[in-house]
Write a protein that holds these residues in place. Structure first.
Motif, PDB file in Angstrom:
ATOM      1  N   TYR A   1       6.626   8.599   3.930  1.00 13.84           N
ATOM      2  CA  TYR A   1       5.636   9.074   2.978  1.00 13.84           C
ATOM      3  C   TYR A   1       4.305   9.013   3.718  1.00 13.84           C
ATOM      4  CZ  TYR A   1       8.895   8.838  -0.940  1.00 13.84           C
ATOM      5  OH  TYR A   1       9.963   9.044  -1.785  1.00 13.84           O
ATOM      6  N   GLY A   2       3.915  10.134   4.297  1.00 15.27           N
ATOM      7  CA  GLY A   2       2.740  10.108   5.145  1.00 15.27           C
ATOM      8  C   GLY A   2       3.029   9.273   6.375  1.00 15.27           C
ATOM      9  N   SER A   3       2.173   8.285   6.642  1.00 14.28           N
ATOM     10  CA  SER A   3       2.360   7.432   7.819  1.00 14.28           C
ATOM     11  C   SER A   3       3.254   6.234   7.535  1.00 14.28           C
ATOM     12  CB  SER A   3       0.992   6.932   8.309  1.00 14.28           C
ATOM     13  OG  SER A   3       0.360   6.163   7.302  1.00 14.28           O
TER      14      SER A   3
ATOM     15  N   SER B   1      -1.368   4.479  -6.542  1.00 16.92           N
ATOM     16  CA  SER B   1      -0.538   5.495  -5.883  1.00 16.92           C
ATOM     17  C   SER B   1      -0.005   4.879  -4.601  1.00 16.92           C
ATOM     18  CB  SER B   1      -1.340   6.756  -5.562  1.00 16.92           C
ATOM     19  OG  SER B   1      -2.264   6.517  -4.512  1.00 16.92           O
TER      20      SER B   1
ATOM     21  N   ASP C   1      -0.267   5.993  -1.517  1.00 17.11           N
ATOM     22  CA  ASP C   1      -1.281   6.021  -0.464  1.00 17.11           C
ATOM     23  C   ASP C   1      -2.305   4.912  -0.632  1.00 17.11           C
ATOM     24  OD1 ASP C   1      -0.158   8.126   0.850  1.00 17.11           O
ATOM     25  OD2 ASP C   1      -1.418   9.658  -0.081  1.00 17.11           O
ATOM     26  N   LYS C   2      -2.727   4.652  -1.863  1.00 20.59           N
ATOM     27  CA  LYS C   2      -3.746   3.630  -2.101  1.00 20.59           C
ATOM     28  C   LYS C   2      -3.240   2.248  -1.708  1.00 20.59           C
ATOM     29  CE  LYS C   2      -6.537   5.781  -5.781  1.00 20.59           C
ATOM     30  NZ  LYS C   2      -5.966   7.126  -5.697  1.00 20.59           N
TER      31      LYS C   2
ATOM     32  N   ASP D   1      -2.748   2.089   2.154  1.00 21.18           N
ATOM     33  CA  ASP D   1      -4.053   1.987   2.821  1.00 21.18           C
ATOM     34  C   ASP D   1      -4.648   0.591   2.672  1.00 21.18           C
ATOM     35  OD1 ASP D   1      -3.851   4.595   3.599  1.00 21.18           O
ATOM     36  OD2 ASP D   1      -5.171   5.401   2.037  1.00 21.18           O
TER      37      ASP D   1
ATOM     38  N   GLU E   1      -0.688   9.087  -9.584  1.00 25.37           N
ATOM     39  CA  GLU E   1       0.055  10.232  -9.028  1.00 25.37           C
ATOM     40  C   GLU E   1       1.352  10.377  -9.815  1.00 25.37           C
ATOM     41  OE1 GLU E   1       1.250  13.300  -7.780  1.00 25.37           O
ATOM     42  OE2 GLU E   1      -0.491  12.743  -6.551  1.00 25.37           O
TER      43      GLU E   1
ATOM     44  N   GLU F   1       4.979  10.360  -8.131  1.00 21.37           N
ATOM     45  CA  GLU F   1       5.381   9.237  -7.306  1.00 21.37           C
ATOM     46  C   GLU F   1       5.808   8.068  -8.193  1.00 21.37           C
ATOM     47  OE1 GLU F   1       2.366   9.996  -3.508  1.00 21.37           O
ATOM     48  OE2 GLU F   1       2.079   8.270  -4.827  1.00 21.37           O
TER      49      GLU F   1
ATOM     50  N   THR G   1       3.997  -0.229   6.708  1.00 25.78           N
ATOM     51  CA  THR G   1       2.774   0.426   7.166  1.00 25.78           C
ATOM     52  C   THR G   1       2.817   0.629   8.682  1.00 25.78           C
ATOM     53  OG1 THR G   1       1.521  -1.597   7.614  1.00 25.78           O
ATOM     54  CG2 THR G   1       1.584  -0.831   5.326  1.00 25.78           C
TER      55      THR G   1
END
Length: 567
Positions: free
Chosen positions: A230-232, A259, A261-262, A265, A309, A312, A325
């Motif tokens: 999922y992304g990185s 979400s 991503d949040k 991150d 989101e 998700e 991560t």
């Protein structure tokens, strides 16, 4: 006679003629050298070299296989160039670098293996199964699959689309307009009549690749070790909340607009390798004995929509969705040479293409000590295998990589980890390395030409005799199947470290699970859209598999995994 010599003398005094004559002689000499090198390539195994029944797989008796050729027979007059008996850090090879880079093989197996490295840990996705689930509505305003996409208006096939989506870790692959491929984690539309998906694929007219604003969608059942991204971040799964959650995942924050991503991150910023979503709570930590990530739960238990989101899932207070991560877990990254000389020489033995380099990577992370090699490969040294330069008898490394077989070579070691891999996979991996380089692939011309049949004829018998020789002459042999190592890395790595005489730290082994990919990683995309093995090849290889299976069971070991036999 004197007149003839005078004429020759006058002839060569004419500069232009002399120049062209010498040029012609130079070209002729070069041609002879070229022809000689052409005939000095990889030999085939003749009928006299191979033991009885070498080409008749199913009819091979167990004892008869002991007489099979190992692919190449060592000539008594040939120097053993692959072994390094000279000063440390020096190679005794006399072959030109060009031949080493090209993967040229001589008539001895030791010379054939010089500069043998490559990414032998191939995280191949050939165990995946694709299931067609139906025809779905799609439009540009609201995409049905919202991941990556790509187009090929000349060569698109169902196979290509599935592999590209699987390589990126998506769960679904969809085809549209005969040439467009879409990937996604969720289907965000309703299905429709199958008759509306009626467009042939551009690259394979016999298959259907969707229709006009219609997607033919397949579900990709990834192998458990395949990474879903999922992304990185890498998806690790759904897990029950640990009892001591505040200790297991010490950093947390409430996010009302949660979400994936949040949360990822946030944990990345805090420098933690694990990000766990628990509804509106984001937790960060390391894999430890309190939270091993070994007992996965059904993902439906974590299927609560994220507040930030809608497409998700963010888990619940009791069931956490965990992502890895990009923060490196440094608890297992330190490596050094042994502080004192090793009391025993331990071999890490395998047939080429069976994952030896990957196993070395895992062992180094799990023990904190460098591994060595029977050979020398500068590319491996540059990738961090610092024990590569040490002489294999130096005693400064925890174990020694080797592809050798034969009584003399095997008895040089006090014990061994014998890594065995499905011959169908191992042969293809080694063929790709030989003709495509460390992380490349052999060209289709090599698969379709004479190289592949000759390769199988030479190497398939060696796959069997390599295992049989180590079982017969090895003093203390621990058998590890490559497939078991991929499936249950923690347990198998514990066994391997135990043979090396190192007390396994569980937290360090858990760290290895998150750092299991080495620097030599061939892409998981399959490059062949057909089976390269002929029925005759499969008959022969099946015979060798049965022989190895019998030999293992005679040693009171578990036989070969069931998936060694083709379905």
């Amino acid at each position: 006679m004197a007149k003839l010599l005078v004429k020759l003398q006058r002839y060569f005094r004419r500069k232009p003629v002399r120049f062209f004559t010498l040029l012609a002689l130079y070209l002729a000499a070069g041609s002879l050298v070229f022809l000689h090198s052409g005939f000095a390539g990889e030999p085939t195994v003749t009928g006299t070299q191979r033991g009885p029944g070498a080409g008749e797989g199913p009819g091979l008796p167990y004892l008869g296989v002991m007489q099979l050729s190992r692919g190449f027979k060592a000539a008594a007059t040939m120097p053993d160039g692959a072994r390094r008996h000279g000063p440390w850090f020096k190679s005794t090879s006399k072959e030109p670098a060009e031949r080493a880079k090209a993967g040229d093989y001589s008539s001895t197996r030791s010379r054939a293996l010089r500069a043998r490295s490559g990414r032998e840990k191939e995280e191949d996705r050939e165990d995946e199964e694709e299931k067609y689930i139906g025809c779905y509505v799609d439009n540009t305003r609201r995409r049905t699959l919202r991941g990556v996409s790509f187009f090929d208006y000349k060569k698109m096939t169902v196979f290509r689309c599935q592999d590209n989506c699987a390589e990126r870790g998506y769960l679904y692959a969809g085809l549209e307009f005969g040439a467009e491929c879409y990937c996604g984690h969720k289907i965000q539309a309703s299905n429709t009549s199958e008759s509306e998906c009626n467009m042939a694929c551009k690259g394979e007219r016999s298959n259907i690749c969707g229709g006009v604003n219609r997607l033919s969608i397949y579900r990709l059942e990834l192998a458990q070790e395949s990474a879903r991204r999922y992304g990185s971040a890498i998806f690790r799964g759904c897990f029950r909340r640990p009892d001591n959650v505040s200790i297991a995942l010490p950093v947390s924050q409430i996010m009302l607009n949660m979400s994936v991503d949040k949360c990822v991150d946030f944990c990345t910023e805090k420098e933690y390798p694990l990000s766990a979503l628990a509804g509106t709570a984001c937790r960060c930590g390391f894999p430890t004995t309190l939270f091993t990530l070994h007992e996965r739960e059904d993902e439906q238990l974590c299927a609560q929509k994220c507040a930030g989101e809608e497409f998700e899932s963010c888990g619940t207070a009791e069931y956490l969705l965990v992502y890895q991560t990009q923060v490196q877990d440094n608890r297992c990254m330190d490596r050094r040479f042994l502080p004192t000389r090793a009391k025993q020489l331990v071999a890490l033995a395998s047939f080429p293409g069976a994952g030896n380099t990957w196993a070395r990577h895992l062992i180094e992370l799990a023990t904190g000590f460098y591994t060595g090699s029977y050979y020398f490969d500068g590319s491996l040294y540059n990738k961090g295998f610092k024990g590569e330069r040490d002489h294999w008898r130096s005693g400064r490394t925890i174990c020694i990589k080797t592809h050798e077989s034969g009584q003399k070579e095997i008895e040089s070691f006090d014990s061994a980890i014998l890594l065995i891999r499905n011959p169908y996979k191992a042969l293809m991996a080694e063929f790709n390395r030989k003709y495509g380089g460390h992380i490349g692939f052999a060209a289709h011309a090599h698969w379709k030409g004479k190289e592949w049949p000759e390769f199988v004829a030479n190497y398939a018998p060696w796959w069997a005799t390599h295992t049989l020789d180590w079982l017969r002459y090895g003093k203390k042999v621990l058998v590890v199947h490559f497939e078991d190592l991929k499936r249950d890395l923690f347990v198998q790595l514990q066994r391997m470290v135990g043979l090396l005489g190192i007390a396994a730290c569980e937290d360090r082994l858990l760290c290895v699970e998150g750092q299991k990919d080495g620097n030599f990683k061939r892409s998981g995309l399959r490059k062949l859209e057909y089976d390269p093995y002929t029925p005759e090849m499969r008959k022969m290889i099946s015979g060798y598999i049965k022989t190895v299976d019998t030999a293992l069971k005679l040693r009171n070991l578990s036989g070969v995994p069931d998936d060694y036999y083709p379905r």
